[in-house]
Enzyme design. Structure first.
Site, PDB file in Angstrom:
ATOM      1  N   ASP A  94       0.876  -1.161   0.000  1.00 40.50           N
ATOM      2  CA  ASP A  94       0.000   0.000   0.000  1.00 40.50           C
ATOM      3  C   ASP A  94       0.928   1.230   0.000  1.00 40.50           C
ATOM      4  OD1 ASP A  94      -2.185   1.785   0.632  1.00 40.50           O
ATOM      5  OD2 ASP A  94      -1.505   1.714   2.718  1.00 40.50           O
ATOM      6  N   ASP A  96      -0.057   5.068   0.966  1.00 35.57           N
ATOM      7  CA  ASP A  96      -0.248   6.045   2.041  1.00 35.57           C
ATOM      8  C   ASP A  96      -0.117   5.388   3.427  1.00 35.57           C
ATOM      9  OD1 ASP A  96      -0.925   7.415  -0.226  1.00 35.57           O
ATOM     10  OD2 ASP A  96      -2.695   8.376   0.613  1.00 35.57           O
ATOM     11  N   ASP A 252      -1.726  -0.697   5.825  1.00 37.95           N
ATOM     12  CA  ASP A 252      -2.203  -0.248   7.144  1.00 37.95           C
ATOM     13  C   ASP A 252      -3.720  -0.092   7.218  1.00 37.95           C
ATOM     14  OD1 ASP A 252      -2.006   2.165   5.408  1.00 37.95           O
ATOM     15  OD2 ASP A 252      -2.818   3.124   7.201  1.00 37.95           O
ATOM     16  N   ASN A 255      -8.791  -1.218   3.444  1.00 37.03           N
ATOM     17  CA  ASN A 255      -8.833  -1.608   2.033  1.00 37.03           C
ATOM     18  C   ASN A 255      -7.592  -2.394   1.585  1.00 37.03           C
ATOM     19  OD1 ASN A 255      -7.125   0.583   1.942  1.00 37.03           O
ATOM     20  ND2 ASN A 255      -7.927   1.388   0.015  1.00 37.03           N
TER      21      ASN A 255
HETATM   22 MG   LIG Z   1      -2.648   3.203   3.679  1.00 38.02          MG
END
Ligand SMILES: [Mg+2]
Length: 307
Positions: A94, A96, A252, A255
């Site tokens: 991921d 962000d 984190d 999703n």
């Molecule tokens: Mg993230």
């Protein structure tokens, strides 16, 4: 009688503190019947691993015990089958709050002075009034009229790569792994991170622009949400003839759970509680380089890998 599988339990300290846990301590809270053996120090005081044979029918309950033992502690305990430990060929990250410290939508909100409007959409999404696709579309509409050349240029300068990511990527490349970033954010930044780090793939959302490169407030093509992240992981695995069991998804957010569930292994990186609860492994340390300890490499080997 269910068959016994050889497993490894890895203990990693969150910080630089000395963690003094013995095999007996771990044995105590897991099960008295288990016998932990081959106490291996991967780092002189931060990281330790133990091998243990577990009945396959008991794997899940022992996994839960390992995870619940770490709640509120300053270390993580990670359980996996020993044959899977180093057998990891594809890593999908991921972006962000994983590869980078920030949430890009917050950077955009502050760039465009739309913090309040973005916060309002975030709140509705968290209340379940909007799903990911709807909230993305609403946010993208807020960007209508912004000069795309300037915004991405400025945000690229603001992005901070998470501690340990650069050496981790270097090491995983040396080990022959395929690496990807799958982001619910935006392609120009995901591409930038891919180039900066030398990843193989970057997937994110594409934004429409008019003939003067002004954002038109629309997305183009498929929206990268949780389901698509999982699909992309499987697509990349297939393309490289990698068994999804040899894939690792690291993220984190909620999703990221779908891609974790289709991969053989999932690591919740300093994640939201719900994600920590569902992921196979949690890593709550200060450096993503610690992923190499999960793979069973020791301090010296890691030094070699990141040279
Ligand atoms: Mg993230």
């Amino acid at each position: 009688m269910s068959e016994e599988i050889s497993c490894v339990i890895t203990m990693i300290s969150h910080g630089d503190d000395i963690i003094d846990i013995t095999s007996e301590d771990v044995q105590d809270f897991i099960s008295f019947d288990l016998h932990l053996e081959t106490d291996i120090a991967l780092h002189s005081y931060r990281c330790q691993e133990w091998y243990v044979n577990i009945k396959s029918s008991e794997f899940n309950s022992i996994l839960q015990k390992c995870k619940s033992n770490c709640v509120g502690k300053d270390y993580d305990l990670i359980l996996q089958k020993s044959e899977d430990q180093k057998n990891k060929k594809l890593f999908v990250f991921d972006m962000d709050s994983t590869l980078i410290y920030q949430e890009v939508i917050e950077l955009i909100a502050s760039y465009a002075n739309i913090e309040d409007k973005v916060a309002e959409i975030t709140e509705r999404a968290m209340n379940g009034e909007l799903d990911f696709n709807e909230s993305l579309k609403e946010r993208v509409q807020l960007l209508k009229g912004i000069d795309s050349t300037n915004i991405w240029k400025e945000l690229k300068e603001k992005i901070e790569i998470t501690n340990g990511v650069k050496p981790l990527v270097k090491a995983l490349k040396k080990l022959g792994c395929t690496l990807a970033v799958c982001s619910g954010g935006f392609t120009p930044l995901a591409e930038h991170i891919k180039e900066e780090l030398g990843l193989d793939y970057a997937y994110a959302n594409n934004l429409g622009v008019d003939e003067n490169l002004i954002l038109n407030g629309e997305t183009i093509g498929r929206i990268v949400n949780g389901d698509i992240k999982a699909e992309l992981l499987l697509e990349i695995a297939k393309k490289h003839n990698i068994d999804p069991k040899q894939a690792v998804a690291i993220g984190d957010g909620a999703n990221d759970l779908k891609m974790m569930s289709v991969a053989g292994f999932g690591i919740a990186w300093n994640a939201k509680p719900k994600v920590q609860l569902e992921a196979l492994a949690c890593l709550n340390t200060k450096s993503l380089l610690d992923v190499l300890y999960i793979m069973g490499y020791n301090e010296k080997q890691i030094e070699e890998l990141i040279k």
